[in-house]
Design a protein around this motif. Structure first.
Motif, mmCIF file in Angstrom:
data_model
loop_
_atom_site.group_PDB
_atom_site.id
_atom_site.type_symbol
_atom_site.label_atom_id
_atom_site.label_comp_id
_atom_site.label_asym_id
_atom_site.label_seq_id
_atom_site.Cartn_x
_atom_site.Cartn_y
_atom_site.Cartn_z
ATOM 1 N N THR A 203 25.043 -55.224 -27.740
ATOM 2 C CA THR A 203 25.447 -54.566 -28.986
ATOM 3 C C THR A 203 24.589 -55.108 -30.116
ATOM 4 N N THR A 204 24.310 -54.270 -31.092
ATOM 5 C CA THR A 204 23.504 -54.652 -32.248
ATOM 6 C C THR A 204 24.429 -54.976 -33.423
ATOM 7 N N PRO A 205 23.922 -55.697 -34.431
ATOM 8 C CA PRO A 205 24.744 -55.927 -35.622
ATOM 9 C C PRO A 205 25.243 -54.629 -36.248
ATOM 10 N N ARG A 206 24.404 -53.600 -36.286
ATOM 11 C CA ARG A 206 24.819 -52.320 -36.852
ATOM 12 C C ARG A 206 25.985 -51.727 -36.046
ATOM 13 N N GLN A 207 25.892 -51.808 -34.728
ATOM 14 C CA GLN A 207 26.973 -51.286 -33.881
ATOM 15 C C GLN A 207 28.255 -52.094 -34.042
ATOM 16 N N ARG A 208 28.126 -53.425 -34.191
ATOM 17 C CA ARG A 208 29.321 -54.245 -34.361
ATOM 18 C C ARG A 208 30.003 -53.935 -35.698
ATOM 19 N N ALA A 209 29.203 -53.637 -36.725
ATOM 20 C CA ALA A 209 29.789 -53.211 -38.003
ATOM 21 C C ALA A 209 30.544 -51.898 -37.831
ATOM 22 N N GLU A 210 30.018 -50.992 -37.015
ATOM 23 C CA GLU A 210 30.706 -49.718 -36.762
ATOM 24 C C GLU A 210 32.017 -49.932 -36.027
ATOM 25 N N VAL A 211 32.036 -50.906 -35.125
ATOM 26 C CA VAL A 211 33.272 -51.218 -34.404
ATOM 27 C C VAL A 211 34.329 -51.744 -35.376
ATOM 28 N N ILE A 212 33.906 -52.591 -36.316
ATOM 29 C CA ILE A 212 34.843 -53.088 -37.333
ATOM 30 C C ILE A 212 35.373 -51.926 -38.162
ATOM 31 N N ALA A 213 34.497 -50.991 -38.534
ATOM 32 C CA ALA A 213 34.920 -49.821 -39.307
ATOM 33 C C ALA A 213 35.940 -48.997 -38.535
ATOM 34 N N ASP A 214 35.712 -48.813 -37.242
ATOM 35 C CA ASP A 214 36.661 -48.061 -36.420
ATOM 36 C C ASP A 214 38.021 -48.746 -36.395
ATOM 37 N N ALA A 215 38.008 -50.066 -36.281
ATOM 38 C CA ALA A 215 39.268 -50.809 -36.251
ATOM 39 C C ALA A 215 39.986 -50.732 -37.598
ATOM 40 N N PHE A 216 39.214 -50.695 -38.672
ATOM 41 C CA PHE A 216 39.773 -50.581 -40.016
ATOM 42 C C PHE A 216 40.304 -49.184 -40.299
ATOM 43 N N GLY A 217 39.602 -48.206 -39.725
ATOM 44 C CA GLY A 217 39.942 -46.826 -40.047
ATOM 45 C C GLY A 217 39.326 -46.363 -41.352
ATOM 46 N N GLU A 218 38.279 -47.059 -41.808
ATOM 47 C CA GLU A 218 37.567 -46.660 -43.014
ATOM 48 C C GLU A 218 36.125 -47.155 -42.913
ATOM 49 N N ALA A 276 34.711 -54.737 -29.029
ATOM 50 C CA ALA A 276 35.854 -53.959 -29.538
ATOM 51 C C ALA A 276 37.171 -54.638 -29.178
ATOM 52 N N ASN A 277 37.269 -55.201 -27.982
ATOM 53 C CA ASN A 277 38.475 -55.960 -27.605
ATOM 54 C C ASN A 277 38.676 -57.131 -28.545
ATOM 55 N N TRP A 278 37.593 -57.838 -28.842
ATOM 56 C CA TRP A 278 37.700 -59.015 -29.709
ATOM 57 C C TRP A 278 38.177 -58.615 -31.102
ATOM 58 N N ILE A 279 37.594 -57.544 -31.645
ATOM 59 C CA ILE A 279 37.991 -57.084 -32.982
ATOM 60 C C ILE A 279 39.458 -56.671 -33.008
ATOM 61 N N GLN A 280 39.923 -56.002 -31.978
ATOM 62 C CA GLN A 280 41.323 -55.576 -31.939
ATOM 63 C C GLN A 280 42.267 -56.759 -32.066
ATOM 64 N N HIS A 281 41.887 -57.900 -31.494
ATOM 65 C CA HIS A 281 42.731 -59.089 -31.531
ATOM 66 C C HIS A 281 42.535 -59.931 -32.794
ATOM 67 N N ASN A 282 41.476 -59.644 -33.550
ATOM 68 C CA ASN A 282 41.152 -60.503 -34.689
ATOM 69 C C ASN A 282 40.948 -59.737 -36.005
ATOM 70 N N ILE A 283 41.300 -58.465 -36.031
ATOM 71 C CA ILE A 283 41.041 -57.637 -37.203
ATOM 72 C C ILE A 283 41.783 -58.138 -38.434
ATOM 73 N N THR A 284 42.920 -58.806 -38.257
ATOM 74 C CA THR A 284 43.677 -59.267 -39.422
ATOM 75 C C THR A 284 42.878 -60.266 -40.257
ATOM 76 N N ALA A 285 41.938 -60.977 -39.635
ATOM 77 C CA ALA A 285 41.105 -61.929 -40.385
ATOM 78 C C ALA A 285 40.226 -61.212 -41.400
ATOM 79 N N PHE A 286 39.927 -59.934 -41.152
ATOM 80 C CA PHE A 286 39.024 -59.196 -42.015
ATOM 81 C C PHE A 286 39.734 -58.394 -43.106
ATOM 82 N N ARG A 287 41.056 -58.346 -43.043
ATOM 83 C CA ARG A 287 41.805 -57.492 -43.992
ATOM 84 C C ARG A 287 42.009 -58.190 -45.325
#
Length: 287
Positions: A203-218, A276-287
């Motif tokens: 995965t690239t940094p750009r793709q990982r940013a997109e995964v975070i966006a998907d988890a955020f919903g924005e 994506a699995n990791w972000i799902q478990h750690n998304i609260t750190a980014f909110r």
């Protein structure tokens, strides 16, 4: 040594690998001593005790390692240049430790000319190999948790800034490293093994940013930094030799650094978790 109840000492116990490792071992019913530079605010649970020590002061480990059967040794991270690996190993052996699992880095194999990987980290590996104990070495690549560096900008600006936006690496969930370490600590069959640990895909940094966006919903904006901008930012918290090696590895990875290893699945019997699995478990750190 089989899976019977033993005392396991975990260094770096508050880190990205140490924390889930302690949790996994305690959940398996093991007796665990969690070692870190500072003591946690909360008390240990049943089967868990906390002790304060510093790997750069091997003598601080001596009373902790007395009567321990197994040791998880963190590679020291940015302070690796200050470690005395043979002293640590000798103290562990004198305390009765018969099994040691070392968290190293794939850079020992892929960046042999670097001072941090080919120098100090290789010296730690050699001390472990020559210890006379049962040993296992873990060599992960880049961690999914490196994305924590983006927390502040995601929170404040819904933005990720990183260099080399389209260069892919098979980043790994630290919890997968922890599970492999737990298996090596309390099960036979891993002695003398060197496991290269990666995630399941590039995965690239750009793709990982997109995964975070998907988890955020924005939307999350991605800004590609220049090498110089990234270097200046990293120098605020990392020694210069490690910064240079890191920039080379993430900007111009070797084929070995982009290789997807089968070792997580070999040890755990399942595929490694995705970013994506990791972000799902750690998304609260980014909110």
């Amino acid at each position: 040594m089989t899976s019977e109840l033993i005392m396991i000492v975990v260094t770096g116990a508050t880190g990205n690998v140490g924390r889930p490792l302690v949790q996994a071992l305690v959940a398996a019913g093991e007796q665990v001593t969690a070692v870190s530079r500072g003591l946690p605010a909360t008390a240990g649970s049943e089967g868990l005790r906390h002790r304060q020590a510093d790997l750069t002061d091997p003598e601080s480990l001596r009373p902790i390692l007395d009567d321990a059967a197994a040791l998880f040794l963190h590679d020291g991270g940015a302070s690796a240049q200050l470690l005395s690996p043979r002293d640590i190993v000798d103290i562990a052996k004198a305390g009765g430790v018969g099994r040691i699992v070392l968290l190293s880095s794939i850079g020992v194999a892929t960046r042999p000319q670097s001072a941090s990987h080919g120098g100090m980290m290789r010296a730690i590996e050699e001390a472990v190999r020559q210890s006379g104990m049962d040993w296992t070495i873990l060599r992960p690549g880049a961690f999914n948790s490196n994305a924590y560096a983006w927390v502040e900008t995601v929170r404040a600006q819904r933005m990720v800034a990183a260099p080399f936006g389209d260069v892919g690496l098979p980043t790994i969930d630290p919890a997968d490293i922890a599970e492999v370490a737990a298996a090596a600590l309390h099960h036979d069959g891993h002695t003398g093994q060197v496991y290269e640990l990666t995630g399941p895909a590039l995965t690239t940094p750009r793709q990982r940013a997109e995964v975070i966006a998907d988890a955020f919903g924005e939307p999350i904006r991605f800004i590609e930094q220049s090498r110089g901008e990234a270097r200046a930012q990293m120098l605020r918290f990392m020694p210069e030799p490690i910064v240079e090696t890191t920039l080379e590895a993430i900007g111009e990875p070797t084929p070995a650094e982009q290789r997807i290893s089968p070792d997580v699945e070999l040890v755990l019997g399942r595929a490694p978790r995705t970013f994506a699995n990791w972000i799902q478990h750690n998304i609260t750190a980014f909110r």
